[in-house]
Scaffold this motif. Structure first.
Motif, PDB file in Angstrom:
ATOM      1  N   PRO A   1       0.798  -1.225   0.000  1.00  0.00           N
ATOM      2  CA  PRO A   1       0.000   0.000   0.000  1.00  0.00           C
ATOM      3  C   PRO A   1       0.828   1.271   0.000  1.00  0.00           C
ATOM      4  O   PRO A   1       0.421   2.281  -0.583  1.00  0.00           O
ATOM      5  CB  PRO A   1      -0.839  -0.128   1.276  1.00  0.00           C
ATOM      6  N   GLU A   2       2.005   1.269   0.642  1.00  0.00           N
ATOM      7  CA  GLU A   2       2.837   2.468   0.662  1.00  0.00           C
ATOM      8  C   GLU A   2       3.308   2.816  -0.747  1.00  0.00           C
ATOM      9  O   GLU A   2       3.303   3.983  -1.158  1.00  0.00           O
ATOM     10  CB  GLU A   2       4.025   2.266   1.592  1.00  0.00           C
ATOM     11  N   ASP A   3       3.721   1.807  -1.499  1.00  0.00           N
ATOM     12  CA  ASP A   3       4.179   2.056  -2.863  1.00  0.00           C
ATOM     13  C   ASP A   3       3.022   2.468  -3.768  1.00  0.00           C
ATOM     14  O   ASP A   3       3.180   3.356  -4.617  1.00  0.00           O
ATOM     15  CB  ASP A   3       4.857   0.808  -3.424  1.00  0.00           C
ATOM     16  N   VAL A   4       1.863   1.830  -3.593  1.00  0.00           N
ATOM     17  CA  VAL A   4       0.693   2.196  -4.400  1.00  0.00           C
ATOM     18  C   VAL A   4       0.318   3.651  -4.147  1.00  0.00           C
ATOM     19  O   VAL A   4       0.023   4.409  -5.086  1.00  0.00           O
ATOM     20  CB  VAL A   4      -0.491   1.252  -4.084  1.00  0.00           C
ATOM     21  N   ALA A   5       0.324   4.065  -2.885  1.00  0.00           N
ATOM     22  CA  ALA A   5       0.003   5.451  -2.564  1.00  0.00           C
ATOM     23  C   ALA A   5       1.017   6.411  -3.172  1.00  0.00           C
ATOM     24  O   ALA A   5       0.664   7.448  -3.760  1.00  0.00           O
ATOM     25  CB  ALA A   5      -0.068   5.633  -1.051  1.00  0.00           C
ATOM     26  N   ARG A   6       2.296   6.075  -3.051  1.00  0.00           N
ATOM     27  CA  ARG A   6       3.343   6.947  -3.592  1.00  0.00           C
ATOM     28  C   ARG A   6       3.225   7.092  -5.105  1.00  0.00           C
ATOM     29  O   ARG A   6       3.221   8.205  -5.640  1.00  0.00           O
ATOM     30  CB  ARG A   6       4.718   6.379  -3.232  1.00  0.00           C
ATOM     31  N   VAL A   7       3.100   5.958  -5.789  1.00  0.00           N
ATOM     32  CA  VAL A   7       2.987   5.985  -7.248  1.00  0.00           C
ATOM     33  C   VAL A   7       1.746   6.762  -7.676  1.00  0.00           C
ATOM     34  O   VAL A   7       1.800   7.594  -8.601  1.00  0.00           O
ATOM     35  CB  VAL A   7       2.946   4.542  -7.803  1.00  0.00           C
ATOM     36  N   SER A   8       0.626   6.512  -7.009  1.00  0.00           N
ATOM     37  CA  SER A   8      -0.626   7.158  -7.393  1.00  0.00           C
ATOM     38  C   SER A   8      -0.551   8.667  -7.203  1.00  0.00           C
ATOM     39  O   SER A   8      -0.938   9.446  -8.095  1.00  0.00           O
ATOM     40  CB  SER A   8      -1.787   6.574  -6.571  1.00  0.00           C
ATOM     41  N   ILE A   9      -0.066   9.094  -6.059  1.00  0.00           N
ATOM     42  CA  ILE A   9       0.012  10.531  -5.779  1.00  0.00           C
ATOM     43  C   ILE A   9       0.980  11.218  -6.737  1.00  0.00           C
ATOM     44  O   ILE A   9       0.677  12.287  -7.296  1.00  0.00           O
ATOM     45  CB  ILE A   9       0.407  10.761  -4.306  1.00  0.00           C
ATOM     46  N   GLU A  10       2.123  10.609  -6.969  1.00  0.00           N
ATOM     47  CA  GLU A  10       3.093  11.216  -7.872  1.00  0.00           C
ATOM     48  C   GLU A  10       2.568  11.278  -9.304  1.00  0.00           C
ATOM     49  O   GLU A  10       2.789  12.274 -10.014  1.00  0.00           O
ATOM     50  CB  GLU A  10       4.408  10.439  -7.819  1.00  0.00           C
TER      51      GLU A  10
ATOM     52  N   TRP B   1      -9.791  -0.473   2.525  1.00  0.00           N
ATOM     53  CA  TRP B   1      -9.235  -1.687   3.125  1.00  0.00           C
ATOM     54  C   TRP B   1      -7.766  -1.855   2.743  1.00  0.00           C
ATOM     55  O   TRP B   1      -7.050  -2.621   3.377  1.00  0.00           O
ATOM     56  CB  TRP B   1     -10.041  -2.905   2.696  1.00  0.00           C
ATOM     57  N   ALA B   2      -7.317  -1.124   1.724  1.00  0.00           N
ATOM     58  CA  ALA B   2      -5.899  -1.155   1.371  1.00  0.00           C
ATOM     59  C   ALA B   2      -5.068  -0.327   2.341  1.00  0.00           C
ATOM     60  O   ALA B   2      -3.846  -0.417   2.340  1.00  0.00           O
ATOM     61  CB  ALA B   2      -5.705  -0.629  -0.048  1.00  0.00           C
ATOM     62  N   GLU B   3      -5.746   0.506   3.159  1.00  0.00           N
ATOM     63  CA  GLU B   3      -5.080   1.367   4.140  1.00  0.00           C
ATOM     64  C   GLU B   3      -4.063   2.297   3.475  1.00  0.00           C
ATOM     65  O   GLU B   3      -2.935   2.473   3.937  1.00  0.00           O
ATOM     66  CB  GLU B   3      -4.435   0.536   5.256  1.00  0.00           C
ATOM     67  N   LEU B   4      -4.496   2.929   2.392  1.00  0.00           N
ATOM     68  CA  LEU B   4      -3.655   3.921   1.742  1.00  0.00           C
ATOM     69  C   LEU B   4      -3.538   5.155   2.636  1.00  0.00           C
ATOM     70  O   LEU B   4      -4.455   5.482   3.385  1.00  0.00           O
ATOM     71  CB  LEU B   4      -4.244   4.319   0.392  1.00  0.00           C
ATOM     72  N   ALA B   5      -2.419   5.847   2.539  1.00  0.00           N
ATOM     73  CA  ALA B   5      -2.185   7.029   3.358  1.00  0.00           C
ATOM     74  C   ALA B   5      -1.419   8.061   2.541  1.00  0.00           C
ATOM     75  O   ALA B   5      -0.906   7.769   1.450  1.00  0.00           O
ATOM     76  CB  ALA B   5      -1.407   6.653   4.618  1.00  0.00           C
ATOM     77  N   LEU B   6      -1.330   9.278   3.073  1.00  0.00           N
ATOM     78  CA  LEU B   6      -0.575  10.327   2.407  1.00  0.00           C
ATOM     79  C   LEU B   6       0.918  10.033   2.510  1.00  0.00           C
ATOM     80  O   LEU B   6       1.372   9.374   3.440  1.00  0.00           O
ATOM     81  CB  LEU B   6      -0.888  11.679   3.037  1.00  0.00           C
ATOM     82  N   ILE B   7       1.672  10.555   1.557  1.00  0.00           N
ATOM     83  CA  ILE B   7       3.113  10.286   1.542  1.00  0.00           C
ATOM     84  C   ILE B   7       3.930  11.468   2.047  1.00  0.00           C
ATOM     85  O   ILE B   7       5.134  11.347   2.255  1.00  0.00           O
ATOM     86  CB  ILE B   7       3.584   9.899   0.124  1.00  0.00           C
ATOM     87  N   ASP B   8       3.276  12.622   2.225  1.00  0.00           N
ATOM     88  CA  ASP B   8       3.970  13.802   2.744  1.00  0.00           C
ATOM     89  C   ASP B   8       2.925  14.771   3.285  1.00  0.00           C
ATOM     90  O   ASP B   8       1.727  14.471   3.314  1.00  0.00           O
ATOM     91  CB  ASP B   8       4.837  14.464   1.665  1.00  0.00           C
TER      92      ASP B   8
END
Length: 410
Positions: A257-266, A281-288
């Motif tokens: 999920p951390e990588d998915v969030a990073r890739v998606s936001i970028e 349910w993936a528990e995505l979060a902000l990266i910054d």
């Protein structure tokens, strides 16, 4: 009239019952729902004044647990589901006129057994056409049962699917049936589907193709206007700038999920857009801590999707239907099940892009976003939204309550 609705599914399979329950109650019916004991389901149904009977294990805990479910554990879970849905639906069935079931085969089989024992009308419902046997599409692979790569005849694949369902679920279902005085069945898939299943999907987004052996009743998707306000913080974020891109994968746990969030936001930022990240349910979060991103939990998707530039999601039936109805361009990143089908439909209708594969990378997601964010895609999404049927739940409610409705009986 009294109706019991049941589903063992994630949010996308339970939410349509909300729409149907609302329309049934408008017509004077008494409604109860048997569904997984997840808090979000109970809260959603309580919000419309419908009693929910918690049934089976938590779906969220099952799919997001430390030890993911395995194909080897299916027979045990199947036996639990058959018994749980039979017992709970039986307890609610006194004076009931019709049982409606959707979701996993073992859970539905438990409901069908209640219908047989009590002589109550029974309806099986699918929310996507690809779950139902047809010469026009192959079956969705069952866990641990991949489709034969060298077979292109869909009928052969569906025949194998029936055998697979019998091998996986047959013992659990038939053991329970015999224990309550019912005869065993030799084709559990067709037994729970019946020869006249209902299809609660939009005929523009997800049509049923004829001819086929089944007499399918396509009602339209079970939508109902959601009047819940958006959270104050989310509304403030939306008001503070240009329409953002929504990123969320609903009830699907992501492998990283951390990588998915990073890739998606970028990838969204690279298009010059702000971002709304759904925790899910993936528990995505902000990266910054930048102020161009906002994280949201439970929210009214109808209200939210109508205010975004695009929706990046997994392609579940519920999310795809809501995004289509809202006129939002889409990027579908399918993870499995019926999601590749909905990804292809979004692309074919010109209302978005189908991401190639389940793992978004910066380059691939950026390319899909560029397609979704064009004025042409926005125009197509708006046009298709105007063609989506909004009366599917009302159509289904009237059919259920009509005395001469030709519904399969147990």
């Amino acid at each position: 009239m009294r109706v019991v609705l049941s589903a063992y599914d994630s949010r996308g399979g339970v939410e349509p019952l909300v729409g149907l329950a609302v329309r049934l109650r408008e017509l004077g019916a008494e409604v109860r729902v048997c569904a997984p004991p997840d808090e979000e389901f109970a809260k959603r149904l309580a919000g419309i004044g419908v009693e929910m009977v918690p049934t089976g294990r938590s779906v969220r805990r099952l799919v997001t647990g430390r030890t993911p479910p395995t194909a080897g554990g299916v027979p045990r879970r199947a036996a639990e589901l058959v018994a749980a849905f039979h017992d709970n639906v039986m307890a609610q069935a006194e004076g009931c006129d019709v049982l409606v079931a959707t979701g996993l085969v073992p859970a539905v089989a438990g409901v069908r057994s209640v219908a047989e024992k009590l002589g109550i009308r029974y309806v099986y419902v699918s929310h996507q056409p690809v779950s139902l046997p047809s010469p026009h599409h192959p079956p969705i692979p069952r866990p641990g049962r991949p489709l034969a790569p060298d077979v292109t005849d869909n009928q052969v694949l569906w025949d194998q699917d029936a055998r697979d369902a019998q091998e996986v679920f047959g013992e659990a279902i038939n053991t329970h049936r015999v224990s309550i005085g019912l005869p065993p069945v030799d084709n559990v898939r067709d037994h729970v589907f019946t020869d006249r299943p209902w299809l609660a999907s939009d005929p523009v987004l997800a049509p049923w193709q004829r001819p086929a052996d089944l007499e399918v009743v396509q009602t339209g998707a079970w939508l109902v206007p959601d009047e819940r306000p958006l959270p104050a913080g989310l509304s403030a974020f939306l008001d503070a700038g240009t329409p953002p891109v929504y990123v969320g994968f609903g009830s699907i746990p992501m492998r990283d999920p951390e990588d998915v969030a990073r890739v998606s936001i970028e990838a969204v930022r690279a298009q010059g857009r702000r971002v709304i990240v759904s925790h899910g349910w993936a528990e995505l979060a902000l990266i910054d801590g930048q102020d161009d991103c906002f994280v949201v939990g439970e929210a009214n998707h109808q209200a939210l999707f109508s205010r975004v530039a695009a929706v990046v999601h997994h392609g579940g039936a519920g999310t795809t239907t809501t995004a289509t109805w809202s006129g939002a361009p889409q990027v579908v990143v399918p993870q499995g099940g019926d999601q590749p089908y909905f990804a292809s439909r979004v692309a074919d209708l010109g209302i978005g892009a189908a991401h190639d594969g389940p793992t978004p990378a910066f380059e691939s997601l950026s390319a899909a976003l560029r397609t979704a964010l064009t004025p042409e895609t926005r125009a197509s999404a708006t046009a298709v939204a105007g063609r989506v049927r909004t009366d599917g739940a009302a159509v289904a409610a009237r059919l259920l309550l009509r005395a001469d409705s030709r519904v399969s009986r147990g």
